[in-house]
Design a protein around this motif. Structure first.
Motif, PDB file in Angstrom:
ATOM      1  N   MET A   1       1.054  -1.273   0.114  1.00  0.00           N
ATOM      2  CA  MET A   1       0.421   0.040  -0.156  1.00  0.00           C
ATOM      3  C   MET A   1       0.940   1.424   0.243  1.00  0.00           C
ATOM      4  N   PHE A   2       0.350   2.037  -0.520  1.00  0.00           N
ATOM      5  CA  PHE A   2       0.790   3.467  -0.355  1.00  0.00           C
ATOM      6  C   PHE A   2      -0.137   4.735  -0.486  1.00  0.00           C
ATOM      7  N   ASP A   3       0.535   6.179   0.056  1.00  0.00           N
ATOM      8  CA  ASP A   3      -0.790   6.393   0.072  1.00  0.00           C
ATOM      9  C   ASP A   3      -0.764   7.916  -0.707  1.00  0.00           C
ATOM     10  N   ALA A   4      -1.960   8.030  -0.576  1.00  0.00           N
ATOM     11  CA  ALA A   4      -2.577   9.153  -1.788  1.00  0.00           C
ATOM     12  C   ALA A   4      -2.735  10.516  -1.765  1.00  0.00           C
ATOM     13  N   LYS A   5      -2.911  11.576  -1.957  1.00  0.00           N
ATOM     14  CA  LYS A   5      -3.440  12.311  -1.739  1.00  0.00           C
ATOM     15  C   LYS A   5      -4.953  12.283  -1.869  1.00  0.00           C
ATOM     16  N   ALA A   6      -5.533  13.068  -1.166  1.00  0.00           N
ATOM     17  CA  ALA A   6      -6.795  13.535  -1.357  1.00  0.00           C
ATOM     18  C   ALA A   6      -7.802  13.946  -1.045  1.00  0.00           C
ATOM     19  N   TYR A   7      -9.209  14.817  -1.159  1.00  0.00           N
ATOM     20  CA  TYR A   7      -9.805  15.722  -0.690  1.00  0.00           C
ATOM     21  C   TYR A   7     -10.835  14.884  -0.326  1.00  0.00           C
ATOM     22  N   ALA A   8     -11.305  15.102   0.849  1.00  0.00           N
ATOM     23  CA  ALA A   8     -12.418  13.760   1.194  1.00  0.00           C
ATOM     24  C   ALA A   8     -13.480  14.715   1.859  1.00  0.00           C
TER      25      ALA A   8
ATOM     26  N   ALA B   1     -16.246  14.459   5.469  1.00  0.00           N
ATOM     27  CA  ALA B   1     -16.065  13.676   6.668  1.00  0.00           C
ATOM     28  C   ALA B   1     -17.577  13.006   6.815  1.00  0.00           C
ATOM     29  N   SER B   2     -18.506  13.998   6.102  1.00  0.00           N
ATOM     30  CA  SER B   2     -20.282  14.068   6.607  1.00  0.00           C
ATOM     31  C   SER B   2     -20.714  14.583   5.126  1.00  0.00           C
ATOM     32  N   ALA B   3     -22.178  13.665   5.536  1.00  0.00           N
ATOM     33  CA  ALA B   3     -23.334  14.621   5.087  1.00  0.00           C
ATOM     34  C   ALA B   3     -22.715  16.315   4.277  1.00  0.00           C
ATOM     35  N   SER B   4     -22.875  16.726   5.612  1.00  0.00           N
ATOM     36  CA  SER B   4     -23.319  18.792   5.715  1.00  0.00           C
ATOM     37  C   SER B   4     -21.173  18.896   5.867  1.00  0.00           C
ATOM     38  N   SER B   5     -20.449  18.317   5.743  1.00  0.00           N
ATOM     39  CA  SER B   5     -18.731  18.745   6.241  1.00  0.00           C
ATOM     40  C   SER B   5     -18.192  19.314   4.721  1.00  0.00           C
ATOM     41  N   PRO B   6     -17.934  20.257   5.074  1.00  0.00           N
ATOM     42  CA  PRO B   6     -16.355  20.947   3.761  1.00  0.00           C
ATOM     43  C   PRO B   6     -16.324  19.461   3.691  1.00  0.00           C
ATOM     44  N   PHE B   7     -15.189  19.997   1.879  1.00  0.00           N
ATOM     45  CA  PHE B   7     -14.079  19.426   1.708  1.00  0.00           C
ATOM     46  C   PHE B   7     -13.057  19.450   2.483  1.00  0.00           C
ATOM     47  N   ALA B   8     -12.267  17.988   2.524  1.00  0.00           N
ATOM     48  CA  ALA B   8     -10.545  18.888   3.360  1.00  0.00           C
ATOM     49  C   ALA B   8      -9.474  17.433   3.052  1.00  0.00           C
ATOM     50  N   PRO B   9      -8.522  18.567   2.955  1.00  0.00           N
ATOM     51  CA  PRO B   9      -7.381  17.029   2.654  1.00  0.00           C
ATOM     52  C   PRO B   9      -7.220  16.351   3.917  1.00  0.00           C
ATOM     53  N   THR B  10      -6.714  15.331   2.869  1.00  0.00           N
ATOM     54  CA  THR B  10      -7.298  14.122   3.348  1.00  0.00           C
ATOM     55  C   THR B  10      -5.722  13.142   2.372  1.00  0.00           C
TER      56      THR B  10
END
Ligand code: NAP
Ligand code: ZN
Length: 351
Positions: free
Chosen positions: A1-8, A10-19
Motif C-alpha cells: 500500500m501507499f498513500d495518495a493525497k485526496a480531498y474528502a 467526513a459527513s453529508a454536511s462537511s466541507p471537503f478537506a485534504p486527507t
C-alpha cells in the motif's frame, strides 16, 4: 500500500478537506495512474451529501469518476498500457468479468461491479475512493485510452458525462433527419447537445436559465426553448423523436412527454433524489415511451472516446484548483457552471 493525497468529506454536511488515503500496490493486472484532471459530476454532489437513499454514502467519501491521467507503473501481466500513456477512468473500476452483463459489455449491470467511489473495495476493504486524488490504481480492463488530440481538462468529463449521453443516443439510433431534445444545459446536457449535433440531428435545448441561450447555440443547438415559457413549449408539441432528460432535480416531465411524436422516446439520465410524478395518459396517446440509461459499458466508453477524438469533441470546462472544490459544489447547485468543473490535480500535488 501507499498513500495518495485526496480531498474528502467526513459527513453529508462537511466541507471537503485534504486527507491521505491508501492505494494498493499494483497487482499484475493493475495500472497505476497519476491523475491530471478530474471532472465534478452532479452525482459527486448527490453522493457526497448522501442524497440517494438507494446508495447510502460511507464516510469519509472521496468522489470523482471523470478521471484522466498518465500511467506511471503497470503490473507484469498488463498488455495494453505502458508508463507514459494518457488514460481515463470512469464510473467503474472492476466487475466479475464473467456474468452475462459483463460478457455483453455492460459491466455497469454486473451484480458485483465496483464503482469508482463509495463501493466495497475488494482489495483493501472499506470503500473505494475516487478521483479527487493525485493517484489511483485500476485493473487494466477498466482503463481507457484517451485520444492524444484532445485537451485533457476537457476530456475528463467524457468519462461520465460523455458516455452517459452518448450511450442512449446510440441505443435509440439518433441520426440525421431526427429532432432531438436535451433538457437541462449542465454537464451532461451540454455533452448531449454536442453528440446529437455530431450525429446529425436537429437539436433543441430546453433550459430553465434564459442566460444560457447563447451558450446552448454555441455548443451546437439549433434552437433553444426556455422551458418556463408555456407558449414556446407548445410550439414543439408532438414533434420530437427523442428527448434526453439530464436534469438533477424533480421537474414536470408531462410537459416533455407531450412534445414527443407518436412512438417517440424520452430517456432519463438525470438522477434526482426525489421521484417524478407522471400522467400515464401522455404516454398512452401516441404509444410514447419512457426509459432510463446508466452510464455505458467499457467497450462503448472507448468507442465514445474514439468518436470524440475523430470529431474533436470535449466538454466545455472551467478548470479549478482542488482548493476551490467547496465553492464549485455551491455553484453546481446553482446551475452556475460553464459547463463542467475540471479539477487540475497539479494543485493537489503542490499542496
Ligand atoms: P448539472 O451540471 O448540475 O446539470 C443539471 C442541469 O439541470 C442544470 O444545469 C439545470 O439546467 C437543470 N436543473 C437543475 N435544477 C433544476 C430544476 N430544479 N428544475 C429544472 N431544471 C433544473 O448536473 P450533471 O452533472 O449534468 O448531472 C445531471 C443529473 O444526471 C444528476 O442528477 C446526476 O446525478 C445524473 N447523472 C446520471 C448518470 C447516469 O448514468 N444516468 C451519470 C451521471 C450523472 P438549466 O439551467 O439549463 O435548466
Ligand atoms: Zn458522473
Amino acid at each position: 500500500m501507499f498513500d495518495a493525497k485526496a480531498y474528502a468529506v467526513a459527513s453529508a454536511s462537511s466541507p471537503f478537506a485534504p486527507t491521505k488515503i491508501a492505494r494498493r500496490e499494483p497487482t499484475e493486472h493493475d495500472v497505476q495512474i497519476e491523475i491530471l484532471f478530474c471532472g465534478i459530476c452532479h452525482s459527486d454532489v448527490h453522493q457526497a451529501r448522501n442524497e440517494w437513499s438507494a446508495m447510502p454514502t460511507v464516510y469519509p467519501c472521496v468522489p470523482g469518476h471523470e478521471i484522466v491521467g498518465r500511467v506511471t507503473r503497470v503490473g507484469s501481466a498488463v498488455s495494453r498500457f505502458k508508463a507514459g500513456d494518457l488514460v481515463g477512468v470512469g464510473c467503474m473500476v472492476d466487475s466479475d468479468g464473467t456474468c452475462p452483463a459483463c460478457r455483453e459489455g455492460v459491466e455497469q449491470f454486473c451484480a458485483s461491479t465496483t464503482f469508482t467511489y463509495n463501493s466495497p473495495d475488494k482489495h483493501l476493504g472499506g470503500v473505494t475512493y475516487g478521483g479527487y486524488s493525485d493517484g489511483i490504481v485500476v485493473d487494466e480492463r477498466f482503463v481507457l485510452s484517451v485520444p492524444s488530440n484532445l485537451d485533457l481538462a476537457g476530456a475528463a468529463p467524457l468519462l461520465c458525462a460523455g458516455i452517459t449521453t452518448y450511450s442512449p443516443m446510440r441505443r435509440f439510433g439518433v441520426t440525421k433527419g431526427q429532432k432531438v431534445g436535451v433538457v437541462g444545459l449542465g454537464g451532461l446536457g451540454h455533452m448531449g447537445v454536442k453528440f446529437a449535433r455530431a450525429l446529425g440531428a436537429h437539436v433543441v435545448v430546453f433550459t430553465t436559465s434564459p442566460r444560457k441561450k447563447e451558450d446552448a447555440l454555441r455548443v451546437g443547438a439549433h434552437e433553444v426553448v426556455v422551458s418556463r415559457n408555456a407558449d414556446e413549449m407548445r410550439k414543439h408539441a408532438g414533434s420530437f423523436d427523442f428527448i434526453l432528460d439530464a436534469v438533477s432535480a424533480e421537474h414536470d416531465i408531462d410537459a416533455y412527454i407531450q412534445l414527443l411524436r407518436r412512438g417517440g422516446n424520452l430517456t432519463f439520465v438525470g438522477a434526482p433524489p426525489t421521484p417524478h410524478r407522471l400522467d400515464a395518459f401522455g404516454l398512452l396517446f401516441g404509444n410514447r415511451s419512457l426509459s432510463g440509461s446508466l452510464i455505458g459499458g467499457i467497450r462503448e466508453t472507448q468507442e465514445m472516446l474514439d468518436f470524440c477524438g475523430t470529431h474533436g469533441i470535449t466538454a466545455d470546462v472551467e478548470v479549478i484548483p482542488i482548493q476551490k472544490v467547496n465553492e464549485a459544489y455551491e455553484r453546481v447547485l446553482r446551475s452556475d457552471v460553464k459547463y463542467r468543473f475540471s479539477i487540475d490535480m497539479a494543485s493537489l500535488r503542490s499542496e
